[in-house]
Design a protein around this motif. Structure first.
Motif, mmCIF file in Angstrom:
data_model
loop_
_atom_site.group_PDB
_atom_site.id
_atom_site.type_symbol
_atom_site.label_atom_id
_atom_site.label_comp_id
_atom_site.label_asym_id
_atom_site.label_seq_id
_atom_site.Cartn_x
_atom_site.Cartn_y
_atom_site.Cartn_z
ATOM 1 N N GLU A 21 4.801 2.116 -9.059
ATOM 2 C CA GLU A 21 6.056 1.473 -8.661
ATOM 3 C C GLU A 21 5.890 0.716 -7.349
ATOM 4 N N VAL A 22 5.147 1.281 -6.415
ATOM 5 C CA VAL A 22 4.887 0.584 -5.152
ATOM 6 C C VAL A 22 4.131 -0.712 -5.434
ATOM 7 N N LEU A 23 3.141 -0.660 -6.314
ATOM 8 C CA LEU A 23 2.408 -1.879 -6.693
ATOM 9 C C LEU A 23 3.346 -2.922 -7.294
ATOM 10 N N LYS A 24 4.236 -2.485 -8.161
ATOM 11 C CA LYS A 24 5.181 -3.392 -8.813
ATOM 12 C C LYS A 24 6.092 -4.051 -7.777
ATOM 13 N N ARG A 25 6.604 -3.253 -6.835
ATOM 14 C CA ARG A 25 7.485 -3.787 -5.797
ATOM 15 C C ARG A 25 6.739 -4.767 -4.897
ATOM 16 N N MET A 26 5.508 -4.418 -4.554
ATOM 17 C CA MET A 26 4.727 -5.288 -3.676
ATOM 18 C C MET A 26 4.318 -6.567 -4.384
ATOM 19 N N GLN A 27 4.005 -6.490 -5.654
ATOM 20 C CA GLN A 27 3.676 -7.690 -6.430
ATOM 21 C C GLN A 27 4.869 -8.635 -6.448
ATOM 22 N N ALA A 28 6.062 -8.091 -6.678
ATOM 23 C CA ALA A 28 7.272 -8.919 -6.701
ATOM 24 C C ALA A 28 7.505 -9.567 -5.335
ATOM 25 N N ALA A 29 7.297 -8.807 -4.261
ATOM 26 C CA ALA A 29 7.483 -9.353 -2.914
ATOM 27 C C ALA A 29 6.458 -10.447 -2.629
ATOM 28 N N TYR A 30 5.215 -10.213 -3.015
ATOM 29 C CA TYR A 30 4.165 -11.219 -2.812
ATOM 30 C C TYR A 30 4.504 -12.503 -3.576
ATOM 31 N N ASP A 31 4.859 -12.352 -4.848
ATOM 32 C CA ASP A 31 5.190 -13.521 -5.670
ATOM 33 C C ASP A 31 6.376 -14.277 -5.075
ATOM 34 N N ASN A 32 7.384 -13.543 -4.633
ATOM 35 C CA ASN A 32 8.559 -14.162 -4.035
ATOM 36 C C ASN A 32 8.185 -14.899 -2.742
ATOM 37 N N GLY A 33 7.377 -14.267 -1.913
ATOM 38 C CA GLY A 33 6.944 -14.891 -0.669
ATOM 39 C C GLY A 33 6.176 -16.176 -0.909
ATOM 40 N N ARG A 34 5.266 -16.138 -1.855
ATOM 41 C CA ARG A 34 4.492 -17.349 -2.169
ATOM 42 C C ARG A 34 5.419 -18.433 -2.734
ATOM 43 N N HIS A 35 6.389 -18.025 -3.567
ATOM 44 C CA HIS A 35 7.344 -18.980 -4.124
ATOM 45 C C HIS A 35 8.163 -19.647 -3.017
ATOM 46 N N LEU A 36 8.493 -18.889 -1.978
ATOM 47 C CA LEU A 36 9.264 -19.428 -0.853
ATOM 48 C C LEU A 36 8.410 -20.291 0.074
ATOM 49 N N GLY A 37 7.094 -20.240 -0.091
ATOM 50 C CA GLY A 37 6.213 -21.073 0.713
ATOM 51 C C GLY A 37 5.497 -20.351 1.840
ATOM 52 N N PHE A 38 5.520 -19.023 1.845
ATOM 53 C CA PHE A 38 4.809 -18.275 2.882
ATOM 54 C C PHE A 38 3.306 -18.503 2.731
#
Length: 134
Positions: A53-70
């Motif tokens: 679950e931690v991996l899933k949450r972190m993957q979503a955060a990473y994907d979201n961050g990259r989508h936002l342009g981080f």
């Protein structure tokens, strides 16, 4: 597009599809390493919610961050750590609007959010300590 890697006089040629698969695996390894570091610091999270679950949450955060342009690794890691505790924290509409608001980079906006959260945390802690003093 063909990508070539040269190392110790060995040349490896990859197709675009192979290169994209290589990059995806690299991201997965990065997220797993961050999750394992997080879990080494937060033993309570190893069983609840657990590594997957931690991996899933972190993957979503990473994907979201990259989508936002981080682009900053440190900022992405911060988002991943925060999202392990607070799933989808940065996916909320208000956070999305603020982080993508023109006039500053997403990293600058996140730094501003961190400062506000730190202030609110300090203020709440001070109020709690003051109420105990009475």
């Amino acid at each position: 597009m063909v990508v070539a890697f040269i190392s110790a006089a060995i040349m490896l040629t990859l197709t675009e599809a192979q290169y994209q698969k290589f990059l995806a695996r690299d991201v997965q390894n990065f997220i797993a390493a961050v999750a394992d570091q997080f879990l080494s610091e937060r033993e309570d999270m190893r069983t609840d919610p657990g590594r997957e679950e931690v991996l899933k949450r972190m993957q979503a955060a990473y994907d979201n961050g990259r989508h936002l342009g981080f682009a900053s690794t440190g900022h992405l890691i911060y988002m991943m750590y925060m999202s392990a505790d607070y799933p989808a924290l940065f996916e909320r509409p208000g956070a999305q609007r603020y982080l993508s608001k023109p006039g500053a980079t997403p990293e600058q906006r996140l730094d501003e959010m961190k400062a506000v959260l730190r202030h609110l945390g300090t203020t709440a802690k001070q109020r709690e300590e003051e109420s105990r003093a009475w």
